[in-house]
Every structure is written in C-alpha cells, then in structure tokens.
Design an enzyme around this catalytic site. Structure first.
Site, short mmCIF file in Angstrom:
data_model
loop_
_atom_site.label_atom_id
_atom_site.label_comp_id
_atom_site.label_asym_id
_atom_site.label_seq_id
_atom_site.Cartn_x
_atom_site.Cartn_y
_atom_site.Cartn_z
N ARG A 35 0.83 -1.22 0.00
CA ARG A 35 0.00 0.00 0.00
C ARG A 35 0.86 1.26 0.00
O ARG A 35 0.45 2.28 -0.55
CB ARG A 35 -0.96 -0.01 1.18
CG ARG A 35 -2.12 -0.94 0.91
CD ARG A 35 -3.10 -0.95 2.03
NE ARG A 35 -4.34 -1.57 1.60
CZ ARG A 35 -5.22 -2.13 2.41
NH1 ARG A 35 -4.99 -2.17 3.70
NH2 ARG A 35 -6.31 -2.67 1.93
N LYS A 198 -17.87 -16.00 3.55
CA LYS A 198 -19.32 -15.83 3.69
C LYS A 198 -20.02 -15.53 2.38
O LYS A 198 -19.63 -14.63 1.65
CB LYS A 198 -19.59 -14.72 4.70
CG LYS A 198 -19.30 -15.18 6.13
CD LYS A 198 -19.27 -14.04 7.11
CE LYS A 198 -20.68 -13.49 7.37
NZ LYS A 198 -20.60 -12.24 8.15
N GLY A 354 -8.66 -8.38 -0.07
CA GLY A 354 -7.46 -8.60 0.72
C GLY A 354 -6.89 -9.99 0.64
O GLY A 354 -5.69 -10.17 0.43
N GLY A 377 -12.99 -4.23 0.22
CA GLY A 377 -14.40 -3.83 0.37
C GLY A 377 -14.82 -2.82 -0.67
O GLY A 377 -15.92 -2.89 -1.22
#
Ligand code: AMP
Length: 396
Positions: A35, A198, A354, A377
């Site tokens: 990053r 999920k 990620g 996200g």
C-alpha cells in the site's frame, strides 16, 4: 473524473488522503509495504509539480484514542526509504500544533499526520473535524481507493471545503479505470471467480455481475451454502442457512440468463479446522457429518482452471479454501496460477479483495496479473454497482 495532474499545483499546499493501513508485525515493522508502494506515484508527482504535501491516513482499528501500535510513526522510515526523501511526522492530525507545522511546510516537503482514527470523529464523518483537516491545505486529493466506500471525514466530508480544488490521485484513477474496464465492456468470455468465507458478503456482487458474466466460479466457504441449499450433505462445513433462498434464486436467475454458475464437485475435508487434522477427499455433496470442507478438491480445481484458461476477462475475489494453512491452499494455488497463465495468453485479469491479493503475493504472481487492486471492500462495492462516497465527493 478529475485527476490532480490536470491542475497547476506549483507552490500549493496539498492534503492527500492515502491508504497506509498496512500490516505491522510484533516489532511494529511494516510486514507488507504494497500500500505504501501503491501511493508512491501520486506522492512523487505532486512533489515534482512543486506542491508541499500533507499525507493523512488511518491505520488499524484503534478504539480508545492514541495507541502506539496504531501509530503512523512506524510508517515514516519505510516511506522515507521508498521515496528516498525525508518524510516529516507530527503526532496529531488536527489542532494548533499541526496547523503551525503545516503552515511552515515548504514546496517539495512532505508531512505525515498521525492516525486519523485516533479521533472517533473520523469514522463518524464529523464536519467540524473535517473542517480542521481542510484548514491545513488549499487543495484536496483522494488517493485512498481502499477506503472510498466509507463516508468518513477525510475520505468524503472534507471534500465540501475544496470546491473546484479537489481531485483524484493516480492510484484512485487507475483503480476506477481498471474496474470500469470490467463493468463497461468486458471482453468475452468473462469469468468471475468468487470465494472467501461468507456467501452473504458476495451475493450482491454475484447478482450485479450476472448481467455481464459468462461464467461464475464459486469456491471457498461460500460454496457450501449453495450445496446445502440444493440438498447436499456438507457435514460441519461453514454455512449460512438463512441465505438458502437467495442462493436458489441466484441459481435460477443464472439459468434464465444463460450464465454458467460452476459449483465445486469435490472438496478437501478435515475432521477439525486444523492443518494437523485427519484430512480426506469427498464429493462436495457427500461430506460426512463429522467433517468440514476446507478447500476445493482436485476435480473442481481442474474444472475451474479449464474455464479460466478459456476466458478473455477474469475477475477474482476470495480464496478457494483456507489458504492460510498449507494443507488447504492447493485450490487457491491452482486458481492463482491459472489466472497468471491466462493473463500470459492475453486475458485481462483483475484480482481484488485482501485475501486473494495476499494469496497472489504469497505465490509471487502479482507481476503476472493485469491489475491487483488495493481495495477489498471498496472494489466489492464498486462491482456491486454502488456509488462510492469517496469518489462522489471529489466529483461533485
Ligand atoms: P473473505 O474475507 O470473505 O474473502 O474470506 C476470506 C477467508 O475465507 C479466508 O481467511 C479463508 O481462510 C476463509 N475461507 C475460505 N474457504 C473457507 C472454508 N471452506 N471454510 C472456512 N473458511 C474459509
């Protein structure tokens, strides 16, 4: 989208939101500097253009104000080393002391502020807090794609104080351009690969990409909810029964639209969530009661690989299994290498999220993927078709 390089910023004071939310190890050293590296092009160009630069970011999830383990001071040395330039640091992000330091900053100098989330006002999107940040500079740049899905003070609220004096950074612009390449005109066949824990997190993405994709490959923990919804036996595998109906509706919709949803046919199973557990193989819908599925099996991996190699556009989000444990990393590995191989044959590949990015890095394949996104996200929400507050704020 306006990019800061379209403006004359010589002698201007610029405040730039970056995403320096990097992992630190127990010695508080940066574990993975991807990053930091991703922000370098914007930082270097702003300095080259003669601006003085104030950098702001969050790091981790501090709950009770300042805490050394979340301090951005740990970023100063690695960032200075990467830039080959001194980076000044101040142990706060608003207030008189910070204002004075910012006022003294000369063209070509860089000042890093302390973690924005030491103030709860950052996440709350507090206007007075955003105004104090804004007072530090005359121009605002947002280069933090990773937090563009958040309407926080520094990512969104602050922009209202910079009418006509705000723009995207180079990383933000690149992320949006590459994601739009998929959302606007994916070269067919287009394959979406989804995994991760999920299914509830990924249903909106499956739904939105169904209108574009030719194939959707589903692996990881989320696959078991689909299998159970269809009546399969999944043992103790991770499952979200409240999502059964939505899963069945998605399968029906795919049928109607002629989209091929591929579910795994076999699974690597274990009697415990542990590498040293008893490990075996099973048909995906015949997992014994006392076992759980922790990776896709060899037949599924081969099947997924063949689809990937026949694609011209590939989007990947989420690992195929619990890849953090070697025993359950095989499926993710096959997928990562297949995407790299397809890319070598001319396919456009985008990896976001990620864990899939971590998998690609772990396998030293990031150079073999067309674009590795820095936003997990944020990328998911973009692909769901949502408007990201961080983008909206610099466009208005
Ligand atoms: P996500 O953040 O939803 O992309 O999920 C990533 C996580 O999913 C990783 O930490 C994986 O270990 C986990 N995961 C993948 N496959 C499984 C599985 N079969 N059972 C439990 N967790 C899984």
């Amino acid at each position: 989208m306006k990019i800061f390089s379209d403006f004359d910023l010589k002698g201007k004071k610029v405040i730039m939101r970056v995403d320096f939310n990097v992992p630190l190890n127990a010695n508080l050293e940066v574990n993975d500097d991807s990053r930091l590296r991703a922000a370098l092009p914007s930082i270097k160009l702003l300095i080259e253009k003669g601006a003085s630069l104030i950098l702001m970011s969050h790091l981790g999830r501090p709950k009770n104000g300042p805490e050394n383990k979340f301090s951005l001071r740990h970023i100063v040395k690695p960032l200075s080393d990467l830039l080959k330039q001194e980076v000044q640091f101040i142990d706060d992000c608003i207030g008189e002391k910070v204002q004075k330091k910012a006022d003294k900053l000369q063209a070509g100098e860089i000042l890093l502020l302390e973690n924005l989330r030491f103030y709860p006002e950052e996440k709350a999107g507090d206007k007075a807090f955003a105004k104090q940040l804004a007072a530090l500079a005359g121009f605002y740049v947002n280069d933090a794609f990773g937090t563009a899905h958040r309407a926080h003070a520094s990512t969104s609220v602050i922009a209202q104080f910079f009418a006509g004096k705000k723009a995207a950074g180079l990383l933000m612009a690149r992320e949006v351009k590459e994601a739009n390449r998929i959302m606007n005109h994916p070269v067919k066949p287009f394959t979406v690969i989804l995994g991760g824990a999920k299914v509830s997190d990924k249903i909106p993405v499956i739904d939105n990409l169904m209108k574009l994709a030719d194939h959707i490959l589903i692996g990881g923990g989320m696959a078991y909810t689909f299998i159970a919804a269809k009546g399969g036996k999944i043992g103790k595998s991770i499952c979200e029964p409240e999502q059964y109906n939505l899963c069945l509706q998605l399968l029906e919709k795919a049928d109607r639209l002629g989209v091929n949803i591929h579910l795994p046919v076999d699974s690597i199973i274990a009697d415990q969530f542990d590498e040293n557990a008893k490990i075996s193989n099973a048909e995906i819908d015949q997992i014994p009661e006392n076992y759980l599925g922790l990776d896709i099996g060899a037949k599924s991996a081969k099947m997924f690989r063949d689809v990937i190699l026949s694609s011209n556009t590939v989007l990947w989000n989420g690992p195929m299994g619990v890849f953090e444990m070697k025993a359950f990393s095989g499926g993710t590995r096959v997928i990562a290498f297949a995407i790299a191989e397809a890319t070598g044959n001319g396919c456009f590949s985008l990896v976001g999220g990620g864990d899939s990015v971590a998998a690609v890095n772990q396998m030293h394949l990031s150079g073999d993927i067309s674009f590795v996104s820095t936003g997990g996200g944020a990328m998911l929400e973009f692909l769901e078709g949502k408007t990201l507050p961080g983008l909206l704020a610099i466009e208005n």
